[in-house]
Scaffold this active site. Structure first.
Site, mmCIF file in Angstrom:
data_model
loop_
_atom_site.group_PDB
_atom_site.id
_atom_site.type_symbol
_atom_site.label_atom_id
_atom_site.label_comp_id
_atom_site.label_asym_id
_atom_site.label_seq_id
_atom_site.Cartn_x
_atom_site.Cartn_y
_atom_site.Cartn_z
ATOM 1 N N ARG A 102 22.353 -1.507 -17.263
ATOM 2 C CA ARG A 102 22.518 -0.450 -16.252
ATOM 3 C C ARG A 102 21.205 -0.354 -15.494
ATOM 4 O O ARG A 102 20.156 -0.097 -16.083
ATOM 5 C CB ARG A 102 22.855 0.894 -16.912
ATOM 6 C CG ARG A 102 22.694 2.063 -15.963
ATOM 7 C CD ARG A 102 23.280 3.342 -16.479
ATOM 8 N NE ARG A 102 24.736 3.289 -16.479
ATOM 9 C CZ ARG A 102 25.512 4.364 -16.595
ATOM 10 N NH1 ARG A 102 24.981 5.559 -16.732
ATOM 11 N NH2 ARG A 102 26.821 4.243 -16.586
ATOM 12 N N HIS A 129 30.373 -0.159 -10.336
ATOM 13 C CA HIS A 129 30.522 0.282 -11.729
ATOM 14 C C HIS A 129 31.839 -0.279 -12.281
ATOM 15 O O HIS A 129 32.788 0.466 -12.524
ATOM 16 C CB HIS A 129 30.497 1.815 -11.775
ATOM 17 C CG HIS A 129 30.264 2.387 -13.137
ATOM 18 N ND1 HIS A 129 30.015 1.618 -14.264
ATOM 19 C CD2 HIS A 129 30.236 3.689 -13.575
ATOM 20 C CE1 HIS A 129 29.854 2.412 -15.306
ATOM 21 N NE2 HIS A 129 29.982 3.668 -14.917
ATOM 22 N N GLN A 132 33.600 1.193 -15.616
ATOM 23 C CA GLN A 132 34.279 2.474 -15.439
ATOM 24 C C GLN A 132 35.658 2.265 -14.818
ATOM 25 O O GLN A 132 36.642 2.862 -15.248
ATOM 26 C CB GLN A 132 33.436 3.394 -14.540
ATOM 27 C CG GLN A 132 34.105 4.718 -14.219
ATOM 28 C CD GLN A 132 34.242 5.623 -15.420
ATOM 29 O OE1 GLN A 132 33.284 5.844 -16.139
ATOM 30 N NE2 GLN A 132 35.437 6.160 -15.659
ATOM 31 N N ASP A 219 33.628 11.816 -7.372
ATOM 32 C CA ASP A 219 32.380 11.552 -8.102
ATOM 33 C C ASP A 219 31.297 12.431 -7.474
ATOM 34 O O ASP A 219 31.501 13.004 -6.392
ATOM 35 C CB ASP A 219 32.046 10.048 -7.974
ATOM 36 C CG ASP A 219 30.806 9.630 -8.769
ATOM 37 O OD1 ASP A 219 30.388 10.377 -9.672
ATOM 38 O OD2 ASP A 219 30.259 8.548 -8.482
ATOM 39 N N CYS A 259 34.781 10.037 -13.029
ATOM 40 C CA CYS A 259 34.058 9.175 -13.974
ATOM 41 C C CYS A 259 33.151 9.967 -14.893
ATOM 42 O O CYS A 259 32.827 9.498 -15.983
ATOM 43 C CB CYS A 259 33.267 8.118 -13.219
ATOM 44 S SG CYS A 259 32.129 8.818 -12.014
ATOM 45 N N ARG A 287 37.076 4.423 -21.830
ATOM 46 C CA ARG A 287 35.879 3.587 -21.689
ATOM 47 C C ARG A 287 35.681 2.755 -22.961
ATOM 48 O O ARG A 287 35.349 1.571 -22.899
ATOM 49 C CB ARG A 287 34.626 4.458 -21.459
ATOM 50 C CG ARG A 287 34.521 5.133 -20.110
ATOM 51 C CD ARG A 287 34.399 4.153 -18.972
ATOM 52 N NE ARG A 287 33.250 3.256 -19.089
ATOM 53 C CZ ARG A 287 32.000 3.538 -18.703
ATOM 54 N NH1 ARG A 287 31.749 4.698 -18.151
ATOM 55 N NH2 ARG A 287 31.040 2.661 -18.835
HETATM 56 N N1 CP Z 1 30.874 7.432 -16.275
HETATM 57 C C1 CP Z 1 29.731 6.955 -16.819
HETATM 58 O O1 CP Z 1 29.356 5.797 -16.631
HETATM 59 O O2 CP Z 1 29.082 7.826 -17.637
HETATM 60 P P1 CP Z 1 27.607 7.666 -18.183
HETATM 61 O O3 CP Z 1 26.677 7.739 -17.008
HETATM 62 O O4 CP Z 1 27.449 8.828 -19.124
HETATM 63 O O5 CP Z 1 27.485 6.353 -18.889
HETATM 64 N N1 NVA Z 2 27.850 7.585 -8.860
HETATM 65 C C1 NVA Z 2 27.350 8.021 -10.141
HETATM 66 C C2 NVA Z 2 28.225 7.494 -11.240
HETATM 67 C C3 NVA Z 2 27.808 7.903 -12.626
HETATM 68 C C4 NVA Z 2 28.697 7.337 -13.674
HETATM 69 C C5 NVA Z 2 25.912 7.561 -10.305
HETATM 70 O O1 NVA Z 2 25.618 6.409 -9.980
HETATM 71 O O2 NVA Z 2 25.085 8.354 -10.754
#
Ligand code: CP
Ligand code: NVA
Length: 300
Positions: A102, A129, A132, A219, A259, A287
């Site tokens: 990530r 992502h 997700q 989101d 998400c 997930r």
């Molecule tokens: N939706 C998601 O990816 O959650 P986290 O940021 O908690 O991993």
């Molecule tokens: N768009 C958000 C998604 C988190 C799962 C971010 O990138 O913070």
């Protein structure tokens, strides 16, 4: 399938095959059947941003599959002090069977795949992502039974989630609409791709986008890394909220997905969130099953 860098790399068949395996793994888990498909396999998990769901679903997923997961924070890795991705990739490839990462730049994920010799999984970048969205698709199919004929509507920022959702929706045969303010559209190349490959609409009008939708998705207005833009974004996204008025123009039985984490009172009202909490937390549970399926496909 060698990596999961972005959904656009997967064929419709590959996506469906992951979802089918995820359904099977969910069913087995519910029935107390454990299958150590990844016995002895080791997954490195590099996090340059916070995470609850991604970290826990991958870590628990590896454990349940008989493997092992290492949490590698950017704060502790040499990558955080400037060791090149090319070197990190070649070193970690000699210890591990796969890497989930990530981070901010999509290029970093692509470079890990380019220089390493093990499967790389994108656990979120500023661009997309995919993990997700696999869980989201799984949840939609579970509840709606099919993808074809469904309309998914995304309300809000044309961010990493929007980028992956539009690809996932169109690849599985759904139509996709997005309502976002000017200047906050999804990736321009993906918008072009979506127009060429499916039924896609983009508008500034939330109700127009949500009209007749089977799935409403939203989101946060400010993603990780955009904390400094919070105030500007609060202004820009005023009105881009999933609330009762929006739900009234969607189909009567429309699902709401998020998400998470969610900001009640911003992109979604507390009432709509709670009314659809079952769907949203099933999506979060999924997930785990979807990640296990991805891990099996790539590491087995
Ligand atoms: N939706 C998601 O990816 O959650 P986290 O940021 O908690 O991993
Ligand atoms: N768009 C958000 C998604 C988190 C799962 C971010 O990138 O913070």
């Amino acid at each position: 399938m060698k990596h999961l860098l972005k959904l656009g790399d997967l064929t419709r068949e590959e996506i469906l095959s992951i979802l089918n395996l995820a359904d099977q793994l969910k069913y087995e888990r519910k029935n107390g059947v454990s299958n150590e498909y990844l016995k002895g396999k080791k997954l490195g998990m590099i996090f340059q941003k916070s995470s609850t769901r991604t970290r826990v679903s991958f870590e628990v997923g590896m454990y349940e599959l008989g493997g092992y997961a290492l949490f590698l924070s950017n704060r502790d890795l040499q990558i955080g002090r400037g060791e090149p991705v090319e070197d990190t990739a070649r070193v970690l490839s000699r210890y591990l069977d796969g890497i989930m990462i990530r981070t901010f730049a999509q290029k970093e994920v692509e470079d890990l795949a380019k220089y390493g010799s093990i499967p790389i999984i994108n656990g979120l970048t500023d661009y997309c992502h995919p993990c997700q969205v696999l869980a989201d698709l799984m949840t939609i199919r579970e509840r709606k039974g099919a993808f074809r004929g469904m309309k998914m509507c995304f309300v809000g920022d044309g961010n990493n989630m929007a980028n992956s959702l539009m690809v996932g929706a169109i690849k599985t045969g759904m139509s996709f609409s997005i309502a976002c303010p000017k200047g906050y559209e999804p990736d321009a190349a993906l918008v072009e791709w979506a127009k060429q490959n499916g039924e896609f609409t983009m508008t500034e009008d939330v109700k127009e986008a949500a009209s007749g939708a089977d799935v409403i998705y939203t989101d946060v207005w400010a993603s990780m890394g955009q904390e400094e833009e919070k105030k500007i974004r609060e202004q820009a996204f005023k009105g881009y909220q999933v609330n009762e008025g929006v739900m009234n123009v969607a189909k009567k039985d429309a699902m709401v997905l998020h998400c998470l984490p969610a900001h009640r009172g911003e992109e979604i009202t507390a009432d709509v969130f709670e009314a659809h909490a079952d769907e949203i937390f099933e999506e979060a549970e999924n997930r785990l099953h979807a990640q296990k399926a991805v891990l099996c496909k790539l590491l087995k």
